[in-house]
Enzyme design. Structure first.
Site, short mmCIF file in Angstrom:
data_model
loop_
_atom_site.label_atom_id
_atom_site.label_comp_id
_atom_site.label_asym_id
_atom_site.label_seq_id
_atom_site.Cartn_x
_atom_site.Cartn_y
_atom_site.Cartn_z
N CYS A 81 -9.26 0.23 38.95
CA CYS A 81 -9.92 0.40 37.63
C CYS A 81 -9.69 -0.83 36.74
CB CYS A 81 -9.15 1.51 36.96
SG CYS A 81 -10.11 1.79 35.13
N CYS A 105 -16.76 -1.93 36.68
CA CYS A 105 -16.16 -0.53 36.54
C CYS A 105 -16.21 0.14 37.91
CB CYS A 105 -17.04 0.01 35.62
SG CYS A 105 -16.57 1.68 35.29
#
Length: 258
Positions: free
Chosen positions: A185, A74
């Site tokens: 992302c 992440c």
């Protein structure tokens, strides 16, 4: 802890499955634990303090399963608290950042859009990365919150919805004049096939391969690389039990596409 101990991989929700898939493909003998924090997703709209609290709770859980290293799949969580996590835990903590250097290394005067969450793009960590390259290249920052939500809500097969959303972000990126889009992302690689269709002349870049190879190097250095000939097992965990089946489906979706 030994070479057969698992690698812990976690994300704010389901996006890190794209990293998990790359790790399973390139390190097929490794046992993996995937922990998605879907109950608290998204991270991109939370404060650093809120994200840090969640990441500590997740790392504590993974450590209880005797993981030999932890991969923060992440970008937002990495930006928020990777330094603190590295200070707190004895195992290696491997973070992610947008693969901007990879895009810049493609040639001189590259035109690049970085798609990520608002928090990733606004943090000092990314500002420092961007400052290394902005004088030589044209770089556009594009926050894309809806791309996170559509993965979490299982909307990837709704082609009209997905393409409509992607076209908005492409327009904001001035994509007809781009050389590449950096997917900053881990939710965003699920849109690669759509992007290849919508902008076939733009190079799509994401960072899971680099993260996996870095993980492999660190494990080799410590004698913790699993050299067994047996295929590694994946253990699925999520703070919302209802998301585990969707997690497996998303993993299989990547298997089919790739």
């Amino acid at each position: 802890m030994n070479s057969k101990s698992p690698i812990g991989v976690f994300d704010s929700g389901l996006g890190g499955i794209s990293v998990l898939h790359t790790m399973h493909s390139l390190l097929p003998n490794e046992n993996l634990i995937y922990l998605g924090d879907s109950k608290y997703n998204p991270y991109g709209t939370k404060t650093k303090e809120e994200i840090t609290k969640r990441c500590v709770a997740i790392c504590d859980e993974l450590i209880s399963h005797d993981v030999k290293t932890i991969v923060i799949a992440c970008n937002t969580a990495t930006s928020a608290c990777v330094k603190l996590l590295r200070e707190k835990y004895d195992v290696d903590i491997i973070g992610m950042e947008p693969a901007l250097k990879v895009a810049c290394d493609r040639g001189e005067h590259q035109r690049i859009a970085v798609w990520a969450t608002q928090l990733t793009l606004s943090e000092k960590k990314f500002a420092n990365l961007m400052n290394r390259f902005k004088d030589e290249h044209h770089i556009i920052k594009v926050p894309c919150p809806e791309l996170v939500r559509m993965v979490e809500d299982n909307k990837l097969d709704d082609a009209s919805l997905v393409e409509s959303c992607l076209k908005e972000y492409l327009a904001a990126s001035d994509y007809k004049n781009l050389d590449s889009i950096v997917l900053g992302c881990t939710h965003f690689p699920f849109y690669t096939k759509y992007l290849e269709k919508l902008c076939p002349n733009v190079h799509i870049i994401e960072g899971s391969v680099g993260t996996t190879l870095h993980t492999k190097d660190l494990l080799e250095q410590k004698g913790l690389l699993n050299t067994s000939r047996e295929e590694g097992q994946i253990t699925w965990m999520n703070t919302m039990d209802s998301k585990i089946e969707l997690s497996k489906c998303l993993f299989k979706k990547l298997e089919v596409e790739l």
